[in-house]
Enzyme design. Structure first.
Site, PDB file in Angstrom:
ATOM      1  N   ASP A 160       0.842  -1.198   0.000  1.00 49.34           N
ATOM      2  CA  ASP A 160       0.000   0.000   0.000  1.00 49.34           C
ATOM      3  C   ASP A 160       0.880   1.251   0.000  1.00 49.34           C
ATOM      4  O   ASP A 160       1.960   1.249  -0.610  1.00 49.34           O
ATOM      5  CB  ASP A 160      -0.930  -0.044   1.220  1.00 49.34           C
ATOM      6  CG  ASP A 160      -2.253   0.656   0.956  1.00 49.34           C
ATOM      7  OD1 ASP A 160      -2.266   1.900   0.961  1.00 49.34           O
ATOM      8  OD2 ASP A 160      -3.263  -0.043   0.754  1.00 49.34           O
ATOM      9  N   HIS A 203      -3.587   5.893   4.086  1.00 53.19           N
ATOM     10  CA  HIS A 203      -4.359   4.731   3.641  1.00 53.19           C
ATOM     11  C   HIS A 203      -3.726   3.418   4.102  1.00 53.19           C
ATOM     12  O   HIS A 203      -4.404   2.541   4.660  1.00 53.19           O
ATOM     13  CB  HIS A 203      -4.467   4.768   2.116  1.00 53.19           C
ATOM     14  CG  HIS A 203      -5.382   3.740   1.533  1.00 53.19           C
ATOM     15  ND1 HIS A 203      -4.947   2.494   1.140  1.00 53.19           N
ATOM     16  CD2 HIS A 203      -6.706   3.782   1.250  1.00 53.19           C
ATOM     17  CE1 HIS A 203      -5.958   1.810   0.632  1.00 53.19           C
ATOM     18  NE2 HIS A 203      -7.046   2.580   0.687  1.00 53.19           N
ATOM     19  N   ASN A 292     -14.555   0.245  -5.616  1.00 54.42           N
ATOM     20  CA  ASN A 292     -15.561   1.150  -5.063  1.00 54.42           C
ATOM     21  C   ASN A 292     -16.435   1.805  -6.125  1.00 54.42           C
ATOM     22  O   ASN A 292     -16.980   2.890  -5.905  1.00 54.42           O
ATOM     23  CB  ASN A 292     -14.877   2.245  -4.236  1.00 54.42           C
ATOM     24  CG  ASN A 292     -14.157   1.702  -3.031  1.00 54.42           C
ATOM     25  OD1 ASN A 292     -14.399   0.572  -2.607  1.00 54.42           O
ATOM     26  ND2 ASN A 292     -13.262   2.493  -2.465  1.00 54.42           N
ATOM     27  N   SER A 354     -11.345  -1.013   0.383  1.00 51.38           N
ATOM     28  CA  SER A 354      -9.978  -0.951   0.917  1.00 51.38           C
ATOM     29  C   SER A 354      -9.940  -1.370   2.371  1.00 51.38           C
ATOM     30  O   SER A 354      -8.923  -1.885   2.858  1.00 51.38           O
ATOM     31  CB  SER A 354      -9.421   0.469   0.800  1.00 51.38           C
ATOM     32  OG  SER A 354      -9.053   0.773  -0.518  1.00 51.38           O
TER      33      SER A 354
END
Length: 850
Positions: A160, A203, A292, A354
């Site tokens: 990530d 994130h 998403n 996520s």
């Protein structure tokens, strides 16, 4: 359809705590009867043993009943305690259970009656903000942690935007290498080993807290993985991931057990799938966010093979409005309004698949820890998926499009408290130990089983082996087992199962069924294997050094319905003396590698041909091998005018018929870059001598690449080009067309074409196992038809929903192969049902892994 009870124990609720409230399960109660347990063995006996009881069962509409402790010891063994006369009764859920209990207590044959109480778990969390984590309660984390609290040797990689490895709720769980580095940074060469995020890159840290926040540490939040190690792999910043696939490869190389990827795109390519295959083959479990976009469009890497795709749900188990969905999704996890860690010792709420992705990754890490490092990734994924809760009721518009359901950590841990077993191998031989069984012979069967690591041990089990094939006679079919520890192997070499092949049967494939039953947990499983009775028509000698080129020939012969055996010289050694003589014709291939045909092999080939055998030999390097000089000169009557080692013939290269010989008319074949797709066309040029005849040449040079030689009553055809590189384009015949031509010629020349044709017609309808199984793209099911008829193939998922249907009209008598492809389906167990015109149906279990 065969009913599998493999996961029946998912329905069992384990009691880990004292009763907190008088909460009861609707529609359930327990009753203890007077007398001996033999009086109460079935519901029908309950209805006939006593008139008063019969009336109660009818009045209260008892729909089913079962003994509560059927395996309990008799009272004389346990100090007078009798559990076997306790029964569980199932009534309509609207029933007033307390009133029903009072009524049953009045019966003279009832000693006791009570409701079915709900028991709660003991486990509580001291993490300060656990109350903000609805997702943990939704996936039953406390029940899971009552059973198991993780393994600090399990590594979860967060590929990530980096992780704040100094965060107080993460630091104790951070992985580091021997130099103390917490991971890898692909975004800058100056700090390649520092995965700390930059400003705006929260994130990755948020995902890390969901996956593996330190649990019960009196801080912040908790995680399912509890005590696993977090590997930080920084592959981007803010909202962009630039080096995700490089990060996956690095994590796999450095020992990650689970890889979590909360990012993606609507595009994909072969490089990305290759990376997933690479990590999967290193036993990694790869978890990816479904996306998403709020639609059913494919999202990558989640939709790639060897990946668990995770959709998002909210606190009420409804699909999050933003979450992608589809039959390519594998599981769903909480992803709406998730509270977790962010940089600088802080916490925030975030939404997205996520967040759902590391939730599922966290459970995968907990499962892997309990199963142990010896467990396979496929087993971890199976438990992750099969332990999910069905959430169709709250998502009626998305049935079949949210994977197996919402993850359930408690169910996953409960599954591992019961045993599991696989069939690892089987052996079928003649009883005298002299090789394969032919019609009229007696044979014996030995199966090799393994209790899967990570699951509970077997207290006991037994094995049944059977077949419905009328050509096989079996008497005793059961073998008792014994206690078997987790990860241990078992076989029945000491107690083989014997059978006899009838003298009137023709050579054919026989399918055997292996059923295993065991305790605890009422375990049952069913496996299948095929064995050929008699000798097949043809033999494929796989002599390419285990490079796998033989699969091109194997697939072509299978598609053509040619019964054939495969002999691998790497795993099986040299051919036994006179082994070739059992087959009407042979394909011997060595791929493009250095020739592996030694002096012994050369003698076997020559003896076979002189005795009337027919062989197609494809060996690009044989002419340049010093040990084959005499073979080339004395047997093939052929020299070598040029060997293309590194020089490539100009492409696209064709091999064309010279006009000589019975199997060359009108045929030409494309090889090389348009055939094999690699452009490496470097074959050898042959220089045949009489009586060898040229049958194929290169189109660009006219030089020989295929010759034929008659020796005695047999024939040897030799190609100095690797035939597996033949194209399957629409402009040229495929490899199977070439094999068809040679087969027809071989059988005609030996005068057995009609005999071979008759042997190819099966005596009964039969359906083989799927191969490969498990599969990740396409699998195939062999089919034997004694007469021409229509076939209907239907594939169902584990809930009974039809996911594929195909009709085959007027399939001719003989052997066929049906293809099953599920490109849009989610990983899991499926059932393929094959139905004939006459109504006969045979079902086969499939395991699909994307």
């Amino acid at each position: 359809m065969i009913k599998q009870t493999r996961w029946s124990y998912l329905l069992i609720l384990l009691a880990f705590a004292t009763l907190c409230h008088a909460e009861i399960f609707p529609g359930e109660m327990f009753v203890k009867f007077q007398g001996e347990p033999q009086q109460w063995l079935s519901l029908s006996q309950l209805q006939t043993n006593d008139a008063q009881l019969k009336q109660l069962l009818s009045t209260w509409k008892v729909v089913s009943a079962e003994q509560n402790f059927p395996e309990a010891f008799p009272p004389e063994k346990v100090g007078g305690v009798e559990l076997r006369t306790w029964w569980k009764l199932h009534l309509p859920e609207s029933t007033d259970i307390n009133a029903a209990v009072a009524a049953f207590k009045s019966a003279s044959v009832v000693l006791a009656a009570q409701p079915s109480f709900v028991f709660k778990t003991f486990f509580t969390y001291n993490d300060r903000n656990f109350s903000r984590q609805y997702g943990m309660s939704r996936v039953h984390s406390s029940g899971a942690h009552d059973i198991y609290t993780g393994n600090d040797s399990i590594i979860i990689a967060i590929v990530d935007t980096g992780i704040d490895y100094n965060h107080p709720d993460l630091s104790a769980n951070m992985w580091h290498d021997a130099q103390g580095n917490h991971g890898r940074n692909f975004c800058t060469d100056q700090a390649a080993t520092n995965p700390m995020p930059t400003a705006g890159g929260s994130h990755g840290t948020h995902c890390a807290g969901i996956a593996d926040a330190c649990t019960n540490n009196s801080l912040g939040v908790a995680s399912l993985a509890y005590r696993a190690k977090l590997m930080a792999v920084r592959c981007g910043q803010s909202t962009t991931i630039s080096y995700g696939f490089e990060g996956i490869q690095w994590a796999a190389n450095n020992g990650a057990d689970v890889i979590s990827c909360s990012w993606g795109s609507s595009q994909s390519d072969s490089r990305e799938q290759a990376v997933m295959d690479y990590a999967w083959n290193l036993n990694c479990v790869i978890i990816c966010a479904a996306g998403n976009d709020g639609n059913d469009s494919l999202h990558y890497p989640a939709a790639l093979n060897h990946v668990v795709a995770v959709a998002s749900s909210d606190q009420n188990d409804r699909r999050s409005s933003f979450s992608c969905y589809g039959n390519w999704v594998d599981v769903t996890a909480p992803g709406s309004n998730i509270y977790s860690t962010v940089p600088n010792s802080s916490y925030e709420y975030m939404d997205g698949t996520s967040m759902a992705c590391p939730f599922a990754a966290s459970l995968a890490g907990l499962i892997k820890g309990k199963m142990g490092h010896a467990s396979r990734n496929i087993d971890v994924v199976t438990v992750l998926e099969e332990s999910c809760d069905n959430i169709d009721a709250t998502n009626p518009n998305y049935i079949g499009r949210l994977g197996h359901g919402r993850i359930n950590a408690q169910s996953a841990m409960q599954m591992l408290n019961y045993p599991q077993m696989d069939l690892t191998d089987h052996l079928v031989t003649r009883t005298d130990g002299e090789g394969r069984v032919t019609p009229g012979d007696s044979g014996m069967i030995v199966v090799y089983l393994r209790s899967l690591p990570g699951y509970a041990p077997f207290d006991s089990f037994w094995v049944d082996i059977s077949t419905t094939d009328p050509a096989i006679q079996m008497n005793e079919m059961s073998v008792p087992g014994q206690e078997l520890t987790s990860g241990s192997n078992w076989n029945n070499e000491h107690h083989p199962i014997y059978f006899k092949a009838t003298t009137t049967s023709v050579p054919h494939n026989v399918q055997f069924t292996v059923q295993v039953f065991g305790t605890p947990g009422d375990f049952s499983a069913e496996f299948y294997f095929n064995t050929f009775i008699g000798w097949q028509e043809a033999l494929l000698v796989d002599d390419d050094g285990n490079t796998g080129y033989h699969t091109y020939y194997d697939t072509a012969m299978t598609n053509l319905g040619i019964s054939h055996d495969v002999f691998n010289t790497v795993t099986q050694g040299s051919l036994p003396p006179e082994y070739l003589s059992n087959f009407r014709w042979v394909i011997w291939e060595t791929g493009s590698a250095t020739s592996t045909i030694d002096v012994y092999d050369q003698g076997e080939i020559e003896d076979y041909i002189r005795a009337g055998g027919q062989m197609l030999l494809s060996s690009q390097r044989l002419p340049s091998d010093p040990q084959t000089t005499d073979f080339m000169s004395n047997v093939l009557h052929c020299g070598v005018s040029f060997v293309y080692d590194s020089t490539m013939l100009p492409g696209p290269q064709r091999i064309i018929a010279s006009g000589a010989g019975p199997f060359t008319s009108g045929n030409f074949y494309l090889v090389g870059s348009e055939g094999a797709g690699n452009g490496n066309v470097s074959p050898t040029v042959l220089d045949p001598e009489f009586p060898g005849e040229v049958i194929y040449t290169y189109s660009t040079t006219g030089e020989a690449c295929g010759i034929a030689r008659t020796i005695g009553s047999g024939r040897l055809v030799f190609f100095s080009v690797a035939l597996e590189s033949i194209s399957r384009t629409s402009q040229t015949p495929a490899l199977r067309a070439l094999i068809t031509n040679y087969r027809n010629s071989f059988l005609s020349s030996t005068g057995v074409a009609e005999e071979a044709k008759s042997l190819a017609i099966p005596t009964s309808f039969a359906v083989g196992n799927a191969f490969p199984n498990p599969f990740n793209s396409t699998t195939h099911i062999s089919l034997a038809l004694p007469v021409t008829q229509d076939i209907h193939l239907v594939v169902y998922d584990i809930s009974g929903r039809e996911v594929m249907s195909e009709n085959y009209r007027n399939l001719t008598a003989g052997n066929h192969r049906l293809s099953v492809s599920l490109p849009m389906a989610s990983s899991g167990v499926y059932f393929a049902s094959v139905r004939t015109t006459a109504g006969t149906t045979i079902t086969r279990k499939l395991v699909y892994l994307r």
